[in-house]
Design an enzyme around this catalytic site. Structure first.
Site, PDB file in Angstrom:
ATOM      1  N   ASN A 186     -22.168 -44.850 -47.818  1.00 56.33           N
ATOM      2  CA  ASN A 186     -21.313 -45.574 -48.761  1.00 56.33           C
ATOM      3  C   ASN A 186     -22.087 -46.492 -49.719  1.00 56.33           C
ATOM      4  O   ASN A 186     -21.550 -46.924 -50.742  1.00 56.33           O
ATOM      5  CB  ASN A 186     -20.235 -46.398 -48.031  1.00 56.33           C
ATOM      6  N   ASP A 198      -9.534 -42.838 -44.291  1.00 55.60           N
ATOM      7  CA  ASP A 198      -9.908 -42.247 -45.575  1.00 55.60           C
ATOM      8  C   ASP A 198      -8.744 -42.284 -46.567  1.00 55.60           C
ATOM      9  O   ASP A 198      -7.576 -42.194 -46.173  1.00 55.60           O
ATOM     10  CB  ASP A 198     -10.349 -40.790 -45.318  1.00 55.60           C
TER      11      ASP A 198
HETATM   12  C1  FPP Z   1     -12.231 -44.590 -47.300  1.00 50.96           C
HETATM   13  O1  FPP Z   1     -11.485 -44.479 -48.467  1.00 50.96           O
HETATM   14  C2  FPP Z   1     -12.476 -45.959 -46.953  1.00 50.96           C
HETATM   15  C3  FPP Z   1     -13.670 -46.602 -46.974  1.00 50.96           C
HETATM   16  C4  FPP Z   1     -14.964 -45.998 -47.380  1.00 50.96           C
HETATM   17  C5  FPP Z   1     -13.777 -47.990 -46.603  1.00 50.96           C
HETATM   18  C6  FPP Z   1     -12.829 -48.411 -45.539  1.00 50.96           C
HETATM   19  C7  FPP Z   1     -12.497 -49.776 -45.833  1.00 50.96           C
HETATM   20  C8  FPP Z   1     -11.339 -50.375 -45.530  1.00 50.96           C
HETATM   21  C9  FPP Z   1     -10.229 -49.798 -44.760  1.00 50.96           C
HETATM   22  C10 FPP Z   1     -11.109 -51.720 -46.029  1.00 50.96           C
HETATM   23  C11 FPP Z   1     -12.067 -52.679 -45.538  1.00 50.96           C
HETATM   24  C12 FPP Z   1     -12.219 -52.627 -44.087  1.00 50.96           C
HETATM   25  C13 FPP Z   1     -12.093 -53.671 -43.306  1.00 50.96           C
HETATM   26  C14 FPP Z   1     -12.385 -53.535 -41.836  1.00 50.96           C
HETATM   27  C15 FPP Z   1     -11.688 -54.963 -43.826  1.00 50.96           C
HETATM   28  P1  FPP Z   1     -12.243 -43.986 -49.748  1.00 50.96           P
HETATM   29  O2  FPP Z   1     -12.737 -45.170 -50.481  1.00 50.96           O
HETATM   30  O3  FPP Z   1     -13.291 -42.998 -49.350  1.00 50.96           O
HETATM   31  O4  FPP Z   1     -11.089 -43.311 -50.554  1.00 50.96           O
HETATM   32  P2  FPP Z   1     -11.096 -41.892 -51.232  1.00 50.96           P
HETATM   33  O5  FPP Z   1     -11.397 -40.906 -50.133  1.00 50.96           O
HETATM   34  O6  FPP Z   1      -9.713 -41.787 -51.755  1.00 50.96           O
HETATM   35  O7  FPP Z   1     -12.155 -41.925 -52.302  1.00 50.96           O
END
Ligand code: FPP
Length: 237
Positions: free
Chosen positions: A65, A17
């Site tokens: 998401n 996250d």
């Molecule tokens: C959470 O951060 C992350 C996600 C919803 C997506 C996770 C994706 C990755 C690590 C990159 C792509 C993955 C791979 C396997 C290539 P957030 O977007 O919820 O951030 P925030 O909590 O700051 O809004």
């Protein structure tokens, strides 16, 4: 500080996250955070393999998401697909076994092909088992398992009295895999958000106050050390 090699968790699951907040703090777009997040993941999985961890499961995309802006969803999907294609290419040089957990049917045909190819190319690898949760939701997983069990009962292939915890576990995406010993969530949020709902009942939880792109190998060591300080009771004394 070093962790004890004798008392390793078998399975660590991670909620990655904070990508967007990490990017925002640097004045960059969300996509920049996800790209860095993907690089961090690659580094951590390589490290997990190096230290002999048996299973690592990460939450890459939840069933919720989809509610994000279309552009962001597309960025994450492209990243994921490239990521899987890269693993397919490196299947023989990196001993990592990839599995996708989640509902693949809603994803593009191209993505489904990359997933199948990656799992096929890495299936004989003997290093860390790397589960990537994509379009995964813990409740959704339980609904699907329930339907599949009900279907078998209806067809007479299964009796109601056969339904037990093992049967349910074996109808989940994680069938035949051990439950996570430790679940780590970065970014300071204190919840599981439907990650491994059934599997997490006895998992130790660790919340790290750092955004995912900043997570390091030392943070994984720290997580293992923290896990080793816990007294696991599984409901007993
Ligand atoms: C959470 O951060 C992350 C996600 C919803 C997506 C996770 C994706 C990755 C690590 C990159 C792509 C993955 C791979 C396997 C290539 P957030 O977007 O919820 O951030 P925030 O909590 O700051 O809004």
């Amino acid at each position: 500080m070093e962790y004890n090699k004798q008392n390793m968790p078998k399975h660590i699951a991670i909620i990655m996250d904070g990508n967007r907040r990490w990017a925002k703090a640097k004045g960059k777009p969300a996509s920049f955070g996800h790209k860095e997040g993907a690089k961090t993941l690659e580094k951590i999985v390589r490290y997990a393999n190096k230290i002999g961890l048996e299973y690592i499961t990460v939450y890459a995309f939840s069933t919720e998401n989809w509610k994000r802006a279309e552009e962001e969803v597309n960025t994450i999907m492209v990243l994921l697909q490239n990521y899987l294609d890269d693993y397919s290419k490196r299947a023989d040089s990196e001993n990592i076994k990839v599995r996708i957990i989640g509902d693949r049917t809603a994803l593009s045909k191209g993505m489904q092909k990359s997933m199948e190819n990656c799992m096929e190319r890495t299936k004989n690898n003997t290093g860390v088992n790397f589960n990537i949760a994509i379009n995964y939701g813990g409740r959704d997983e339980l609904v699907k398992a329930t339907k599949s069990i009900a279907e078998k009962v209806k067809e007479g292939k299964l009796q109601i009295q056969d339904i037990d915890e093992d049967l349910i576990s074996n109808n989940l995406y994680t069938a035949n895999q051990p439950d996570p010993d430790l679940i780590v969530r970065t970014s300071g949020e204190l919840r599981l958000s439907g990650f491994l709902t059934w599997q997490s009942v006895y998992s130790e939880l660790l919340f790290i106050d750092k955004y995912w792109p900043d997570f390091t190998e030392e943070d994984l060591d720290y997580s293992i050390i923290e896990y080793q300080k816990r007294k696991r009771k599984f409901g007993a004394n």
